[in-house]
Design an enzyme around this catalytic site. Structure first.
Site, PDB file in Angstrom:
ATOM      1  CD  GLU A  36      -2.523   1.288   2.436  1.00  0.00           C
ATOM      2  OE1 GLU A  36      -2.275   0.861   3.573  1.00  0.00           O
ATOM      3  OE2 GLU A  36      -3.399   2.212   2.551  1.00  0.00           O
ATOM      4  NE  ARG A 261       4.631  -7.678  10.234  1.00  0.00           N
ATOM      5  CZ  ARG A 261       3.580  -7.341   9.922  1.00  0.00           C
ATOM      6  NH1 ARG A 261       2.475  -7.478  10.396  1.00  0.00           N
ATOM      7  NH2 ARG A 261       3.614  -6.395   9.209  1.00  0.00           N
ATOM      8  CE  LYS A 271       3.671  -0.116   4.336  1.00  0.00           C
ATOM      9  NZ  LYS A 271       2.690   0.320   3.532  1.00  0.00           N
TER      10      LYS A 271
END
Length: 556
Positions: A36, A261, A271
Site C-alpha cells: 500500500e 512476517r 509502518k
RNA sequence: UGCCUUGUAGUGGAAUUGGUUAACACGCCUGACUUUGGUUCAGGAGAUUUCAGGUUCGAGUCCUGACGAGGCAUCCA
C-alpha cells in the site's frame, strides 16, 4: 557427497507449489507483491519481495508489483515512487509496468453489482457504531442489520446513489451478506464498499466510493491470474472471505497462503511506528541510516545481494518469531568482504613522529586493494616522517604483550604496507592526554622485502599527516536498546538508544579517497565497512559506517 | 469460557512425509593460518523436539487432553 545427495530442502510454500505443479492443479506460477503506498518499504517488505519475486524466478513464473491503493486518504504518489525505486534497486523485474488496484475500480464496481444482483450484498444505512455493535464480539452471534433484507432493486438503486455521491460520507456502506453468526468476525457481513469523498492519487475525483481491502485484494489477484497470493499471518482469518468472494463472483480462483512476517531484534518493523519516528524527529527522515527502511539500508551501505541473502537465511515458515539482527549484519559483511576495497581511515588521529626518518623523505608504499579479489589491484600510499594512527592503538600502560598487540612504550608493531616501528617515547598534553608519540622505524623491515626476520603481533593502519584527507564519519548503532520490542508494555519511544548516532567530525582518511563519490563503499581496515553518504561534498567527505568488522578481541 | 494459526539448541529453520546417532545457518567456544584481533580453515559446546497420556515393531511427525505464544471484534491494509 554427490550433487544429488545435498538435495535442498524446500520451505512449505515451495513444497506446495511443486505439489501443485506436479498434480496439475496449477500450470504456472504467478505471484505479486502488493504494497500500500502509504509509507516506505522496510526490511520486512524485503523479505516478502524476495519471497514473491524469488518464487517467480525459481519456477519460471511472473511476479507483479501491484499497489494496493484503495484508501486515498493515506496514499500518495511520493510513496509509489519511493517503492518503485526500492524494488528496482533490489534488482527485480516486475514486467512492463507497475499495476494498481485503482486500475480495476471499474471492474470492482461491476463485481459489486453482480453480488447485489445475486442477493449477496446490501446497502446498510446504519452508523459505524451501529454496525460495529451489530457484529458484537467473537464469543456471541452478531445481530442482523435492519437493512439486510432489502430488495435487490432497492440495493441496486442505493448503491448507484452511493456512487453518484448522493449520500454523505459515513451514511451508508455496501456489505456482503454472509453470516452474522459466524465465529469468524470477517464473515459477519463485512463492509466491502465505503463512501470517501476524497480525491485519489491516481483516479482523482472519478470515484467517491472505494472498495475495502477484502473486496479489492483477492479480486485484483484474480484479475491478474495470481496463482499464489502470499500474505502475512494476520490475514489468515480473511481467507474464508477471500474464497467466498471469488466463489460468488465466479472468477479466477487465486489462492491465499500465509507466512510469518519478519521480526528483527532491536528493530521496529511497523509502518505506523516508523512514520512516528520520522514525524516526531527521532530520526532525520525515512532514509536516516538508522532506520530499517530499504532506502535507509541502502544509504547505510547494505547491498541488494546482502538483503537477498538475508531473506534466504531467514527462511519462510508459519510461526512468528524474532530474527537476530546479527544475521543481517553477517549478511552484509559476507557480501562486502568480497566486494569492498580496503583503505585506511583514522577516526581519532594520534600523531606519530618517526624520529629516525628524514624530514622531507616520502616513500611510496604499495597497498593491496582487496585480498579477497586479486583483480582489485593495488594503490600507492605515501609514507612520511609524520603519520597518524588511531588513538586506540596506543596505550601508555598496556597489558601484557599476549593481551595487547598494539603500541605502547617500547612496543613494536608493523605499520601495514610500511615498516615495523618501535615506540621510543610520547608527549602528554596538560590535560594528561597523549599528544603525540615517537617511534623509530627499522629500515630492514619494509613490507615485501623484510630481511629482519622480526615478527610482530600487531599491524596498524596509518595515514601520512601531510597527505591525509579530512572526513566526517558517522557511526551508527542499533536504533533501539531493547532486544524484543514486540513484548514491551510501555511506549516504544522509551526504548530508543541514545547512542545510535555518533558523529566523528575530524577523521582522517588516506589520500586515495579524495575523489570518492557518494555510494562508494570501502572497508576501513580493522574497523568496518563504510559508504560515502549523499551529503558528502568536495570539501568534506562524509562516510556512514555500515557495520563494524567482526571483533573477537574486544569481547574478551 | 468463541474462532484461526502456531509450539524443534540462545535465534532462524530442516527432518526423505511414521523409520536408526534430530540437518543447516547465525551466534557462542577452541585451535591453525594471517602484514586487518578481519577473512579462511579445522574442531567443539549447546535439544529429555512445551507437558501428560495414547496408537504403533517404531512418533518431532498420527490421536486425545493440558499448557504456552500470536492473531481476529477499523467505513485500515
Amino acid at each position: 557427497m554427490s550433487e544429488n545427495e545435498k538435495r535442498e530442502s524446500l520451505n512449505f510454500i515451495e513444497q506446495m507449489i511443486e505439489d501443485d505443479l506436479a498434480s496439475g492443479k496449477n500450470s504456472f506460477v504467478q505471484t505479486r507483491f502488493p504494497p500500500e503506498p502509504n509509507g516506505y518499504l522496510h526490511i520486512g517488505h524485503a523479505k516478502s519481495i524476495v519471497l514473491n519475486f524469488g518464487l517467480a524466478e525459481k519456477y519460471n513464473g511472473k511476479c507483479n508489483l501491484r499497489f494496493d491503493d484503495t484508501n486515498p486518504e493515506k496514499e500518495s504518489t511520493e510513496y509509489v515512487n519511493a517503492i518503485i525505486e526500492d524494488i528496482k534497486w533490489l534488482g527485480y523485474d516486475y514486467g512492463e509496468k507497475a499495476l494498481f488496484t485503482s486500475d480495476y475500480f471499474d471492474t470492482l464496481y461491476e463485481y459489486a453489482i453482480k453480488l447485489i444482483k445475486k442477493g449477496k450484498a446490501y446497502v446498510d444505512h446504519q452508523s459505524a457504531e451501529e454496525i460495529s455493535a451489530g457484529k458484537t464480539n467473537p464469543t456471541i452471534p452478531g445481530i442482523e442489520s435492519p437493512y439486510r433484507n432489502n430488495s435487490v432493486e432497492q440495493n441496486l438503486e442505493e448503491f448507484e446513489k452511493m456512487r453518484a455521491g448522493e449520500y454523505a460520507e459515513g451514511s451508508c456502506v455496501l456489505r456482503a451478506k454472509i453470516d452474522m453468526t459466524s465465529p469468524n468476525m470477517h464473515m459477519r457481513d463485512p463492509i466491502i464498499y465505503r463512501i470517501k469523498k476524497v480525491a485519489h492519487h491516481r483516479t482523482g475525483d472519478k470515484w467517491c466510493i472505494y472498495p475495502n481491502y477484502d473486496f479489492a485484494h483477492g479480486q485484483s489477484d484474480s484479475i491478474e491470474n495470481v496463482t499464489y497470493s502470499l500474505c502475512t499471518l494476520e490475514f489468515r482469518d480473511h481467507k474464508p472471505l477471500y474464497d467466498w468472494l471469488i466463489d460468488e463472483l465466479e472468477i479466477f480462483p487465486s489462492k491465499q497462503t500465509e507466512f510469518a512476517r519478519l521480526n528483527l531484534s532491536y528493530t521496529i518493523v511497523s509502518k505506523r511506528k516508523l512514520l512516528q519516528l520520522v514525524n516526531d524527529g527521532h530520526v532525520a527522515g525515512w532514509d536516516d541510516p538508522r532506520m530499517p527502511t530499504i532506502s535507509a539500508l541502502r544509504r547505510r551501505g547494505f547491498t541488494p545481494d546482502s538483503l537477498k541473502k538475508f531473506a534466504h537465511k531467514v527462511g519462510v515458515a508459519r510461526r512468528d518469531g524474532i530474527t537476530d539482527v546479527a544475521l543481517l549484519e553477517h549478511s552484509v559483511r559476507e557480501d562486502l568482504n568480497k566486494k569492498a576495497n580496503r583503505v585506511f581511515g583514522i577516526q581519532n588521529p594520534l600523531k606519530v613522529v618517526i624520529t629516525n626518518w628524514p624530514e622531507d623523505k616520502e616513500e611510496i608504499m604499495q597497498a593491496v586493494n582487496n585480498p579477497e579479489d586479486e583483480t582489485a589491484g593495488t594503490r600507492d600510499m605515501p609514507f612520511t616522517r609524520e603519520l597518524y594512527i588511531e588513538q586506540d592503538d596506543f596505550l601508555e600502560n598496556p597489558p601484557s604483550p599476549r593481551k595487547w598487540f598494539r603500541l605502547g612504550p617500547d612496543r613494536e608493531v608493523r605499520l601495514k604496507y610500511g615498516y615495523i616501528v618501535k615506540c621510543t617515547g610520547f608527549k602528554k598534553a596538560d590535560d594528561g592526554s597523549i599528544e603525540e608519540i615517537y617511534c623509530e622505524y627499522d629500515p630492514e623491515t619494509k613490507s615485501g622485502q623484510d630481511t629482519s626476520g622480526k615478527k610482530v603481533k600487531g599491524t596498524l593502519g596509518w595515514v601520512s599527516a601531510k597527505h591525509a584527507v579530512e572526513a566526517e564519519i558517522r557511526l551508527y548503532d542499533r536504533l533501539f536498546k531493547t532486544e524484543n520490542l514486540n513484548t514491551i508494555d510501555d511506549d516504544f519511544i522509551n526504548h530508543l538508544n541514545p547512542d545510535s548516532l555518533t558523529i566523528v567530525p575530524n577523521a582522517l582518511v588516506e589520500p586515495s579517497l579524495k575523489d570518492a563519490k557518494a555510494g562508494d563503499q570501502f572497508q576501513f581496515e580493522r574497523q568496518g565497512y563504510f559508504i560515502v553518504d549523499k551529503e558528502s561534498t568536495d570539501d568534506k567527505l562524509v562516510f556512514n559506517r555500515t557495520v563494524t568488522l567482526r571483533d573477537n578481541w574486544s569481547k574478551k
